[in-house]
Write a protein that holds these residues in place. Structure first.
Motif, PDB file in Angstrom:
ATOM      1  N   PHE A 145       0.831  -1.203   0.000  1.00 11.91           N
ATOM      2  CA  PHE A 145       0.000   0.000   0.000  1.00 11.91           C
ATOM      3  C   PHE A 145       0.869   1.259   0.000  1.00 11.91           C
ATOM      4  CE2 PHE A 145      -2.768  -2.951   2.714  1.00 11.91           C
ATOM      5  CZ  PHE A 145      -3.392  -3.488   1.593  1.00 11.91           C
ATOM      6  N   ALA A 146       2.075   1.170  -0.541  1.00 11.26           N
ATOM      7  CA  ALA A 146       2.999   2.311  -0.566  1.00 11.26           C
ATOM      8  C   ALA A 146       2.323   3.533  -1.173  1.00 11.26           C
ATOM      9  CB  ALA A 146       4.237   1.952  -1.372  1.00 11.26           C
ATOM     10  N   PRO A 147       2.476   4.683  -0.531  1.00 17.31           N
ATOM     11  CA  PRO A 147       1.784   5.875  -1.017  1.00 17.31           C
ATOM     12  C   PRO A 147       2.535   6.585  -2.136  1.00 17.31           C
ATOM     13  CG  PRO A 147       3.042   6.428   0.931  1.00 17.31           C
ATOM     14  CD  PRO A 147       3.213   4.936   0.717  1.00 17.31           C
ATOM     15  N   ASN A 148       1.791   7.369  -2.912  1.00 17.54           N
ATOM     16  CA  ASN A 148       2.396   8.420  -3.706  1.00 17.54           C
ATOM     17  C   ASN A 148       2.715   9.560  -2.746  1.00 17.54           C
ATOM     18  OD1 ASN A 148       2.161   7.444  -6.533  1.00 17.54           O
ATOM     19  ND2 ASN A 148      -0.033   7.461  -6.067  1.00 17.54           N
ATOM     20  N   ILE A 149       3.891  10.155  -2.862  1.00 16.27           N
ATOM     21  CA  ILE A 149       4.276  11.253  -1.978  1.00 16.27           C
ATOM     22  C   ILE A 149       4.507  12.515  -2.798  1.00 16.27           C
ATOM     23  CG2 ILE A 149       5.915  12.113  -0.271  1.00 16.27           C
ATOM     24  CD1 ILE A 149       6.603   9.237   0.447  1.00 16.27           C
ATOM     25  N   ILE A 150       3.782  13.567  -2.430  1.00 15.28           N
ATOM     26  CA  ILE A 150       3.996  14.895  -2.991  1.00 15.28           C
ATOM     27  C   ILE A 150       4.771  15.687  -1.945  1.00 15.28           C
ATOM     28  CG2 ILE A 150       2.898  17.058  -3.670  1.00 15.28           C
ATOM     29  CD1 ILE A 150       1.164  13.722  -4.207  1.00 15.28           C
ATOM     30  N   ALA A 151       5.946  16.176  -2.293  1.00 14.50           N
ATOM     31  CA  ALA A 151       6.831  16.847  -1.336  1.00 14.50           C
ATOM     32  C   ALA A 151       6.941  18.325  -1.674  1.00 14.50           C
ATOM     33  CB  ALA A 151       8.220  16.203  -1.356  1.00 14.50           C
ATOM     34  N   CYS A 152       6.698  19.171  -0.675  1.00 12.54           N
ATOM     35  CA  CYS A 152       6.784  20.619  -0.861  1.00 12.54           C
ATOM     36  C   CYS A 152       7.736  21.205   0.174  1.00 12.54           C
ATOM     37  CB  CYS A 152       5.406  21.267  -0.720  1.00 12.54           C
ATOM     38  SG  CYS A 152       4.272  20.842  -2.076  1.00 12.54           S
ATOM     39  N   GLY A 153       8.746  21.900  -0.297  1.00 15.67           N
ATOM     40  CA  GLY A 153       9.722  22.504   0.587  1.00 15.67           C
ATOM     41  C   GLY A 153       9.599  24.012   0.611  1.00 15.67           C
ATOM     42  N   ILE A 154       9.680  24.576   1.798  1.00 17.70           N
ATOM     43  CA  ILE A 154       9.691  26.019   1.976  1.00 17.70           C
ATOM     44  C   ILE A 154      10.896  26.380   2.837  1.00 17.70           C
ATOM     45  CG2 ILE A 154       7.194  26.287   1.696  1.00 17.70           C
ATOM     46  CD1 ILE A 154       6.906  26.330   4.720  1.00 17.70           C
ATOM     47  N   GLY A 155      11.165  27.666   2.997  1.00 17.23           N
ATOM     48  CA  GLY A 155      12.270  28.064   3.866  1.00 17.23           C
ATOM     49  C   GLY A 155      13.592  27.485   3.399  1.00 17.23           C
ATOM     50  N   ALA A 157      14.376  24.250   3.182  1.00 20.11           N
ATOM     51  CA  ALA A 157      14.274  22.914   2.572  1.00 20.11           C
ATOM     52  C   ALA A 157      14.810  22.975   1.141  1.00 20.11           C
ATOM     53  CB  ALA A 157      12.832  22.441   2.581  1.00 20.11           C
ATOM     54  N   ARG A 158      15.687  22.047   0.786  1.00 19.31           N
ATOM     55  CA  ARG A 158      16.361  22.096  -0.507  1.00 19.31           C
ATOM     56  C   ARG A 158      15.634  21.279  -1.564  1.00 19.31           C
ATOM     57  NH1 ARG A 158      21.580  20.773   2.138  1.00 19.31           N
ATOM     58  NH2 ARG A 158      21.500  18.874   0.870  1.00 19.31           N
ATOM     59  N   ALA A 159      15.830  21.699  -2.809  1.00 19.73           N
ATOM     60  CA  ALA A 159      15.192  21.015  -3.929  1.00 19.73           C
ATOM     61  C   ALA A 159      15.632  19.563  -4.027  1.00 19.73           C
ATOM     62  CB  ALA A 159      15.496  21.756  -5.232  1.00 19.73           C
ATOM     63  N   ASP A 160      16.929  19.300  -3.838  1.00 25.45           N
ATOM     64  CA  ASP A 160      17.396  17.917  -3.980  1.00 25.45           C
ATOM     65  C   ASP A 160      16.775  17.011  -2.926  1.00 25.45           C
ATOM     66  OD1 ASP A 160      18.950  19.262  -2.029  1.00 25.45           O
ATOM     67  OD2 ASP A 160      20.570  17.810  -2.229  1.00 25.45           O
ATOM     68  N   THR A 161      16.505  17.566  -1.737  1.00 24.59           N
ATOM     69  CA  THR A 161      15.866  16.760  -0.692  1.00 24.59           C
ATOM     70  C   THR A 161      14.419  16.459  -1.051  1.00 24.59           C
ATOM     71  OG1 THR A 161      17.310  17.777   0.952  1.00 24.59           O
ATOM     72  CG2 THR A 161      15.356  16.637   1.771  1.00 24.59           C
ATOM     73  N   MET A 162      13.698  17.441  -1.566  1.00 24.49           N
ATOM     74  CA  MET A 162      12.305  17.207  -1.959  1.00 24.49           C
ATOM     75  C   MET A 162      12.229  16.187  -3.092  1.00 24.49           C
ATOM     76  SD  MET A 162      10.543  18.923   0.186  1.00 24.49           S
ATOM     77  CE  MET A 162      11.880  18.601   1.363  1.00 24.49           C
ATOM     78  N   LEU A 163      13.215  16.205  -3.970  1.00 22.84           N
ATOM     79  CA  LEU A 163      13.249  15.211  -5.042  1.00 22.84           C
ATOM     80  C   LEU A 163      13.442  13.802  -4.492  1.00 22.84           C
ATOM     81  CD1 LEU A 163      15.319  17.195  -7.663  1.00 22.84           C
ATOM     82  CD2 LEU A 163      13.048  16.222  -8.075  1.00 22.84           C
ATOM     83  N   GLN A 164      14.209  13.683  -3.424  1.00 24.56           N
ATOM     84  CA  GLN A 164      14.406  12.370  -2.802  1.00 24.56           C
ATOM     85  C   GLN A 164      13.147  11.907  -2.058  1.00 24.56           C
ATOM     86  OE1 GLN A 164      18.386  11.830  -0.780  1.00 24.56           O
ATOM     87  NE2 GLN A 164      18.615  13.960  -1.401  1.00 24.56           N
ATOM     88  N   VAL A 165      12.406  12.849  -1.494  1.00 19.70           N
ATOM     89  CA  VAL A 165      11.208  12.497  -0.735  1.00 19.70           C
ATOM     90  C   VAL A 165      10.061  12.110  -1.664  1.00 19.70           C
ATOM     91  CG1 VAL A 165       9.405  13.396   0.794  1.00 19.70           C
ATOM     92  CG2 VAL A 165      11.821  13.891   1.269  1.00 19.70           C
ATOM     93  N   ALA A 166       9.852  12.885  -2.717  1.00 16.46           N
ATOM     94  CA  ALA A 166       8.729  12.649  -3.627  1.00 16.46           C
ATOM     95  C   ALA A 166       8.909  11.335  -4.378  1.00 16.46           C
ATOM     96  CB  ALA A 166       8.600  13.804  -4.608  1.00 16.46           C
ATOM     97  N   PHE A 218       5.354  28.276  -6.010  1.00 21.46           N
ATOM     98  CA  PHE A 218       6.252  27.131  -5.955  1.00 21.46           C
ATOM     99  C   PHE A 218       6.689  26.806  -7.381  1.00 21.46           C
ATOM    100  CE2 PHE A 218       4.366  26.722  -1.881  1.00 21.46           C
ATOM    101  CZ  PHE A 218       5.132  25.862  -1.104  1.00 21.46           C
ATOM    102  N   ARG A 219       7.832  26.169  -7.478  1.00 15.70           N
ATOM    103  CA  ARG A 219       8.302  25.652  -8.751  1.00 15.70           C
ATOM    104  C   ARG A 219       8.627  24.178  -8.609  1.00 15.70           C
ATOM    105  NH1 ARG A 219      13.711  24.850  -8.085  1.00 15.70           N
ATOM    106  NH2 ARG A 219      14.853  26.201  -6.642  1.00 15.70           N
ATOM    107  N   LEU A 220       8.697  23.483  -9.709  1.00 15.54           N
ATOM    108  CA  LEU A 220       9.172  22.113  -9.669  1.00 15.54           C
ATOM    109  C   LEU A 220      10.595  22.096  -9.138  1.00 15.54           C
ATOM    110  CD1 LEU A 220       7.881  20.582 -13.037  1.00 15.54           C
ATOM    111  CD2 LEU A 220       7.292  19.803 -10.737  1.00 15.54           C
ATOM    112  N   ALA A 221      10.862  21.142  -8.251  1.00 12.52           N
ATOM    113  CA  ALA A 221      12.214  21.013  -7.703  1.00 12.52           C
ATOM    114  C   ALA A 221      13.168  20.515  -8.776  1.00 12.52           C
ATOM    115  CB  ALA A 221      12.195  20.069  -6.505  1.00 12.52           C
TER     116      ALA A 221
END
Length: 225
Positions: A145-155, A157-166, A218-221
């Motif tokens: 049941f693994a989820p789809n993850i949408i990751a949003c970074g502010i402040g 939070a770095r783009a490369d990290t959000m790419l790893q989370v999503a 927001f922009r795409l990471a």
């Protein structure tokens, strides 16, 4: 065979409650209220969605269990506390989601793959230790049941990290550098509401799809090479 009661989309809001979010607590509370009220305003769509609210810092606190927003009387509240432990968030989802999905199935529902909306204003304070619970969470063999993850970074939070989370590159967003953080939080919740309403409408129309709306400001990471 028992008749199916309906088809549902489980959705999890995973919100950073670390101390750095303190100045923006009012924006968090207002955004969460707008999300809940937005779903209540669309009862036919809300019937297709079950919503959970998780706050993470040093650990994870359940602010609202997976719920039908048409029946929730008290709005959930987020807090401000502690550090930014990504691993705690992903480990909690790894335990929570299978239990929730099985409970819905036991109640007679068909369930689409869950979606998690992850919001953070900083880098993980647990270093790289979050990678393993995240890997297990998104591995569809280990977690059916693994989820789809949408990751949003502010402040910070770095783009490369959000790419790893999503779970997909097009599911990773960061606020533009000029964005006011309070406004970015509001836009995150506005886009989240729009995504759930559109996805619920697709379910109700018999053509299920996950609709992901990019938040304004927001922009795409995009990672550096």
């Amino acid at each position: 065979m028992a008749e199916t009661r309906g088809v549902l989309l489980p959705a999890y809001v995973v919100a950073d409650e670390s101390a750095s979010m303190g100045p923006h607590h009012q924006a968090l509370s207002a955004g969460l209220a707008s999300l809940c009220n937005g779903l209540r305003a669309e009862p036919m769509i809300a019937a297709k969605v079950r919503l959970a609210i998780l706050g993470f810092s040093d650990d994870v606190q359940l602010r609202q269990g997976l719920s039908d927003m048409r029946t929730v009387e008290r709005l959930p509240m987020l807090a401000v506390r502690g550090a930014t432990n990504y691993g705690a968030a992903f480990a909690d989802l790894g335990r929570r989601i299978p239990h929730d999905i099985q409970a819905l199935k036991n109640d007679g529902y068909k369930v689409h793959r869950p979606v998690a909306f992850f919001l953070s204003d900083g880098q993980p304070t647990d270093g790289r230790h979050w990678h393993e619970p995240h890997r297990r969470l998104v591995d569809r063999e280990a977690t059916p049941f693994a989820p789809n993850i949408i990751a949003c970074g502010i402040g910070s939070a770095r783009a490369d990290t959000m790419l790893q989370v999503a779970t997909r590159r097009e599911f990773a967003f960061v606020a533009v550098p000029s964005a006011d953080i309070g406004t970015a939080i509001a836009e995150f919740f506005h886009a989240l509401t729009a995504s759930l309403v559109a996805s619920g409408r697709a379910l109700a129309g018999g053509e299920p799809q996950l609709v992901v709306t990019r938040p304004e400001q927001f922009r795409l990471a995009i990672d550096e090479v």
